[in-house]
Each structure stands twice: as C-alpha cells, then as structure tokens.
Design a protein around this motif. Structure first.
Motif, PDB file in Angstrom:
ATOM      1  N   LEU A   1     -66.135   8.118  38.561  1.00 28.65           N
ATOM      2  CA  LEU A   1     -66.991   7.665  37.463  1.00 28.65           C
ATOM      3  C   LEU A   1     -67.282   8.803  36.488  1.00 28.65           C
ATOM      4  CD1 LEU A   1     -69.475   5.416  39.478  1.00 28.65           C
ATOM      5  CD2 LEU A   1     -67.799   4.632  37.797  1.00 28.65           C
ATOM      6  N   THR A   2     -67.331  10.026  36.998  1.00 26.77           N
ATOM      7  CA  THR A   2     -67.579  11.179  36.129  1.00 26.77           C
ATOM      8  C   THR A   2     -66.376  11.464  35.232  1.00 26.77           C
ATOM      9  OG1 THR A   2     -69.025  12.151  37.812  1.00 26.77           O
ATOM     10  CG2 THR A   2     -68.205  13.623  36.095  1.00 26.77           C
ATOM     11  N   ILE A   3     -65.169  11.352  35.792  1.00 28.62           N
ATOM     12  CA  ILE A   3     -63.954  11.666  35.036  1.00 28.62           C
ATOM     13  C   ILE A   3     -63.628  10.577  34.017  1.00 28.62           C
ATOM     14  CG2 ILE A   3     -61.462  12.050  35.222  1.00 28.62           C
ATOM     15  CD1 ILE A   3     -61.975  13.206  38.002  1.00 28.62           C
ATOM     16  N   ASP A   4     -63.602   9.319  34.486  1.00 27.39           N
ATOM     17  CA  ASP A   4     -63.225   8.197  33.610  1.00 27.39           C
ATOM     18  C   ASP A   4     -63.896   6.941  34.152  1.00 27.39           C
ATOM     19  OD1 ASP A   4     -61.961   6.139  32.172  1.00 27.39           O
ATOM     20  OD2 ASP A   4     -60.132   7.323  31.932  1.00 27.39           O
ATOM     21  N   ALA A   5     -65.076   6.626  33.631  1.00 26.53           N
ATOM     22  CA  ALA A   5     -65.881   5.529  34.169  1.00 26.53           C
ATOM     23  C   ALA A   5     -65.167   4.186  34.063  1.00 26.53           C
ATOM     24  CB  ALA A   5     -67.226   5.470  33.452  1.00 26.53           C
TER      25      ALA A   5
ATOM     26  N   LEU B   1     -62.338  -0.204  37.024  1.00 21.02           N
ATOM     27  CA  LEU B   1     -61.174  -1.064  37.215  1.00 21.02           C
ATOM     28  C   LEU B   1     -60.770  -1.103  38.692  1.00 21.02           C
ATOM     29  CD1 LEU B   1     -58.905  -2.745  35.831  1.00 21.02           C
ATOM     30  CD2 LEU B   1     -57.583  -0.617  35.709  1.00 21.02           C
ATOM     31  N   SER B   2     -60.906   0.046  39.357  1.00 27.99           N
ATOM     32  CA  SER B   2     -60.552   0.120  40.781  1.00 27.99           C
ATOM     33  C   SER B   2     -61.502  -0.690  41.649  1.00 27.99           C
ATOM     34  CB  SER B   2     -60.564   1.582  41.246  1.00 27.99           C
ATOM     35  OG  SER B   2     -59.707   2.378  40.461  1.00 27.99           O
ATOM     36  N   LEU B   3     -62.703  -0.947  41.120  1.00 28.19           N
ATOM     37  CA  LEU B   3     -63.719  -1.640  41.913  1.00 28.19           C
ATOM     38  C   LEU B   3     -63.705  -3.150  41.724  1.00 28.19           C
ATOM     39  CD1 LEU B   3     -66.727   0.799  41.327  1.00 28.19           C
ATOM     40  CD2 LEU B   3     -65.174   0.719  43.279  1.00 28.19           C
TER      41      LEU B   3
ATOM     42  N   VAL C   1     -54.262  -1.154  38.953  1.00 28.68           N
ATOM     43  CA  VAL C   1     -54.604   0.226  38.582  1.00 28.68           C
ATOM     44  C   VAL C   1     -53.352   0.981  38.131  1.00 28.68           C
ATOM     45  CG1 VAL C   1     -55.406   2.446  39.489  1.00 28.68           C
ATOM     46  CG2 VAL C   1     -56.641   0.348  40.056  1.00 28.68           C
ATOM     47  N   LEU C   2     -52.248   0.806  38.849  1.00 29.28           N
ATOM     48  CA  LEU C   2     -50.995   1.479  38.496  1.00 29.28           C
ATOM     49  C   LEU C   2     -50.493   1.010  37.126  1.00 29.28           C
ATOM     50  CD1 LEU C   2     -48.649   3.333  39.270  1.00 29.28           C
ATOM     51  CD2 LEU C   2     -47.582   1.372  40.428  1.00 29.28           C
ATOM     52  N   LEU C   3     -50.591  -0.302  36.880  1.00 30.61           N
ATOM     53  CA  LEU C   3     -50.133  -0.849  35.602  1.00 30.61           C
ATOM     54  C   LEU C   3     -50.936  -0.286  34.436  1.00 30.61           C
ATOM     55  CD1 LEU C   3     -48.519  -2.877  33.875  1.00 30.61           C
ATOM     56  CD2 LEU C   3     -50.278  -4.591  34.430  1.00 30.61           C
ATOM     57  N   VAL C   4     -52.251  -0.368  34.527  1.00 27.95           N
ATOM     58  CA  VAL C   4     -53.114   0.104  33.437  1.00 27.95           C
ATOM     59  C   VAL C   4     -52.984   1.611  33.275  1.00 27.95           C
ATOM     60  CG1 VAL C   4     -55.500   0.298  32.641  1.00 27.95           C
ATOM     61  CG2 VAL C   4     -54.727  -1.807  33.749  1.00 27.95           C
TER      62      VAL C   4
END
Length: 493
Positions: A170-174, A179-181, A275-278
């Motif tokens: 969340l700190t790096i890229d919220a 999206l992972s959640l 996640v891989l696609l995005v």
C-alpha cells in the motif's frame, strides 16, 4: 479458532515469555522475508536494463559500486543468500519455540482433564461411557494439540507476513495493492462456508469415534464373558456398525476438505492472472518498472500463501475445534459431591456411624432408601440383609460420601459428612467392593493404593491379617509380583 485460543488463554499466559520470544522472532523473520524480492528488482532494473541505481541503496553502496553492474550482481546474489539463510534460521527457532508452547499446553490440558475426571462424582461417571471419556482424554487432546501447533507455528507467521506485505504494498502503490485484494471477499465467503461444513462433519466423526472406543473398551474389558457366550460375532457386528458410521462421517468431511483447496486455487490463480495482466500493461506503458512488478508478483505469491495455508489447515482447525468442544464439555461439569466452603478435616475417627432419616435415590424421583435410620457404635458389627436392590450397597456408599443424600444426614462421630473434607473421610472409611479390582503394578503397590503412607511392614501385616499372605507366598516374586490390569493373571478365587 479464536474461540479455542480464548478457551485456553490462561494456559497461554503461563508461557507468555516463550510466546513473546517466538513473536519477536516471527517479526524479524517476516521482515527478512519481505526483503527477499528487492535484490531481484535491483538485478532486473539496474543490471539487466542498465538503469542507474539511485536513492538510499546507491548512497549505501557508494557511486563506484552502484555504477558497476558485475559488482551489483554479486552483491545482490550474496545478499539474497544471506537474507534467505537468516530468515530460515530465525523462523526455525520461532517455530520450535511456539510449537514447544503448544506441546506444553497440551500436556497441561491432558493432566488437568484427567484430574478433573477423577474429581467428578460417581453419578457423572455412571452416565458416561469409559471408552468415550478415554477418547476425549487422548485422541481429542491430541487433535487440539495439532490445532494449537498449526495456529502458533504456521498461521501466526503467515498472518504476520501478510500484514507486512499489505503495509509495504500500500505504501509503494496503493491502487495496485488494492487490485491484489479483490479476491479476498469471495475467498472469505468460500472459507467460512466450507469451514462450517467440515466442522459439522468433524464433530459427528469425533462422536462416532467415541462410540467405537467405548464399545472396544467394554468388549475387551469383558473378553472372558464374550468368549464364554460365543459373543464375538455379535460384538464384532456392533463394532462394525459403529465403525461404518464413523467412516461415513469421515468420508463426508474428507469430501468437503478436498473441495476447498481446489476452489481456493481457482480463485487465487484468477486474482494472480489479473494482477499479472494489469502489471504487464503498466510496464508496457512505462508507468511501472519491470523490477517493481516482479516485487509485486513475489509479494502477491506470499499474500495468497496464508489463505492457501488456511484452506489446507481447515480440516485440522475444524477437527481441533470439535475436539476442544468435547473436552470443554467435561471441564465444565462440576462435581456433584465436593467439599463445601466450610468443610474441615476429621482428624481421627472413633467409629460412630449414623444414618439419620436418610432418603436417597440415584434418580431423585425414585428413592432407593426412604427415611432410613441406622446407628453403629465403635466396635459394633452390623449386617444388612435383604434382596437384591434393597439398598445394602447404597448404604455403604453413602458413608464415605460417594453420593449425597436427598434428605436426612449421614453422621460420623456426630458430624455431618457434608461438613467434613472428602479426603479426611475417605482416608478413614474402608469400603470393600463387590467386585475385586486390581490395578496394573505389583501386589504391594495395590495394597498401598488406599494407604500410600504405610510402610512395607505395615502392608504385609495387613495382608497377613486378611490371610492374603498364604496366596502371595506361592507367587514367584511374592509381594513384588507384577499383576496385569484388573488382575487378569491371578486366580479369581
């Protein structure tokens, strides 16, 4: 699962020092595990793609090293190995510490449960199956042990790692982290649904196991009767019916337990594919570095790991919860006959016994004794005669307070037995049972069971007074002869 941990909170607090040490080790190990993907990012972005290394890492390494691709590669390789080795060692000690706590707690629980069973009144034991109680004391406690070890050494480290991954992601890229959640809600629904089904069948299976153990104990305890009546076939048929019921419940539990990981895998891999696609599309349009995508994918794998572990451990957790409920059922029962708050010890009994207008029934609605009054003076010999069921054995059971009367009172030396401590009463009242009972051990140990403070000479003198010595002298080791459980190696006469 939380309910089980709360149930054993007092036992956990006893080992709070070990739990604290294990918790700190887990935090350190999780921090190292979180650092593992970052050397890979440096290799991809700053070695393979020849991008300049900037920020704190460049300052730490120095400009000359940061600009040397070969040096960066070797540093990343060494750092990866060191981090992995340290994480492995620390997690080993963490798992060992927490698993040891689980072992100690279960050893305490087994001892506590056994002690509680011994303190419960005869009225409780007469309504229970010995095999089922033994199953709760052994198999159920072992199943709880598996649950606690799984929670402390598997789920707790994974949960800690999960929290760390979420914070860093969340700190790096919220947006990308959220999206992972997306798969969390459907995973939660699936886990709750299947856990409920698996637990229900686990409870049924544990109950059927109790019936199996009870029938086996009953049959083997009376094997001479079974054989003399040619009852092996009938006994085996009943055993098979109980075993088949246990098998049916077990197969239902196994079916649901096998479905759960498969469903979880489909959901997890779907989320990973999204996640891989995005992430790939973002790398292609330049809004994300390839190395950072690889870090996210590594975190993504670790992010779903606790969920997959929970799916795999659902059977263990459900069985553990079912067993915890069965053990808790026993621990919640209070002894019907116990010392009152004002009970005091009878130091030396003179031998004056009185039943004063006693009414008693094993079922209070059907009294065995009604307004019975008996007096026995010290040294006086009294015989009670009557048909079977008249209450002769019941009277003898009331004197050492194996049961409490429904009305009236039992007096020893003029004192109501309910005002005296159980230990002081039973240490001074001898009760000869209708059925001879011997425990596994030596003959001398059996003689000392009711008087553990007696010397060998006193025990031998008591045996001689009862004419036991004539029989014992013919045994190979005399009073040190070892007898089997229930004295099966000795003559019934």
């Amino acid at each position: 699962m939380v309910k089980v941990l709360w149930q054993f909170r007092r036992s956990l607090l006893v080992y709070k020092k070990q739990l604290t040490i294990g918790g700190v080790l887990i935090l350190i190990g999780s921090a190292l595990a979180l650092a593992l993907p970052w050397p890979l990012k440096v290799v991809v972005d700053n070695v393979l793609q020849d991008k300049p290394l900037t920020g704190f890492t460049a300052t730490l390494l120095g400009r000359s090293v940061a600009a040397d691709q070969n040096a960066l590669l070797w540093i990343c390789v060494v750092v990866t190995v060191v981090i992995a080795a340290l994480a492995a060692v620390i997690m080993y000690f963490a798992e060992r510490t927490l698993s040891s706590v689980g072992e100690h707690i279960l050893a305490d629980l087994r001892t506590t449960t056994f002690g509680h069973l011994q303190r419960l009144s005869l009225s409780y034991h007469e309504t229970q199956r010995v095999g089922d109680l033994g199953n709760r004391l052994t198999a159920d406690v072992n199943t709880i042990q598996s649950l606690l070890v799984a929670v402390l050494s598997v789920l707790l480290p994974n949960a800690t790692l999960l929290v760390g991954i979420l914070i860093i992601s969340l700190t790096i890229d919220a947006a990308f982290a959220l999206l992972s959640l997306l798969i969390v809600p459907p995973l939660f629904v699936v886990l709750v649904h299947y856990r409920r089904l698996i637990k229900a069948w686990a409870v049924t299976a544990r109950k059927e196991e109790g019936r199996v153990a009870s029938h086996a104990t009953e049959t083997l305890s009376a094997i001479q009767l079974v054989k003399s009546c040619s009852g092996e076939g009938r006994s085996e048929s009943r055993f098979r019916s109980y075993s088949d019921a246990r098998l049916a419940a077990g197969l239902q539990r196994v079916d649901f337990a096998a479905r759960l990981p498969a469903v979880v895998d489909v959901i997890v891999h779907t989320g990973r594919a999204v996640v891989l696609l995005v992430g790939t599309l973002r790398v292609l349009d330049g809004s994300m570095q390839l190395g950072l995508l690889l870090v996210f994918l590594a975190y993504n794998e670790k992010l779903y790991q606790p969920v997959k572990q929970l799916a795999k451990l659902t059977t263990t957790i459900s069985k553990g919860q079912a067993s915890a409920e069965r053990v808790e059922e026993v621990l919640k029962v209070e002894a019907a006959v116990r010392d009152s708050s004002h009970a005091w010890p009878l130091r030396r009994m003179r031998g004056h016994v009185e039943l004063r207008e006693v009414t008693f029934g094993y079922d209070s609605a059907r009294p065995v004794l009604r307004d019975v009054s008996i007096k026995a003076m010290p040294g006086q010999l009294i015989a009670l005669a009557g048909p079977t069921g008249a209450g002769k054995s019941t009277v003898s059971s009331l004197i050492p307070r194996l049961y409490d009367v429904n009305a009236g009172a039992v007096l020893l030396d003029g004192h109501d037995v309910r005002d005296l401590t159980l230990e002081s009463v039973r240490n001074q009242v001898a009760l000869v049972l209708q059925e001879s009972v011997l425990l596994s051990g030596t003959i001398l140990e059996n003689l000392a069971f009711g008087a553990p403070w007696a010397t060998r000479e006193e025990l031998v003198a008591a045996a001689e007074a009862a004419y036991v010595d004539e029989f014992v002298d013919r045994l190979p080791d005399g009073y040190d002869t070892v007898v089997n459980e229930r004295g099966t190696t000795l003559s019934g006469g």
